[in-house]
Design a protein around this motif. Structure first.
Motif: not given
Length: 88
Positions: A5-10
């Motif tokens: 998810q985008p939070m993981h990429w961040l």
């Protein structure tokens, strides 16, 4: 839902910046770009080598070294062998 998810990429981006530092990341990206460019040109060159037709091989007659020279009378005279030259 996807695995990343985008939070993981961040979080991954923050960890990479912390590990390598913001000064080394542009140098690493530049080096990676150069390496990929060299790799791409080498692959293209290999493909061009495979596509280029091979030059025809011309067979040459074997060279015959005379064992003896024929004199004016028709008799064979031995050929002088080269002598070895010794350095001084």
């Amino acid at each position: 839902m996807g695995a990343m998810q985008p939070m993981h990429w961040l979080i991954v981006a923050v960890v990479v910046v912390i590990l390598f530092g913001s000064k080394k990341l542009p140098d690493a990206a530049r080096g990676l770009g150069r390496s990929l460019r060299i790799f791409k040109s080498e692959v293209k060159e290999m493909q061009n080598d495979d596509a280029a037709p091979a030059a025809p091989v011309v067979a040459q007659a074997p060279v015959q070294l005379p064992a003896a020279q024929v004199t004016a009378t028709g008799a064979a005279a031995p050929v002088a062998q080269p002598t070895e030259v010794k350095p001084l």
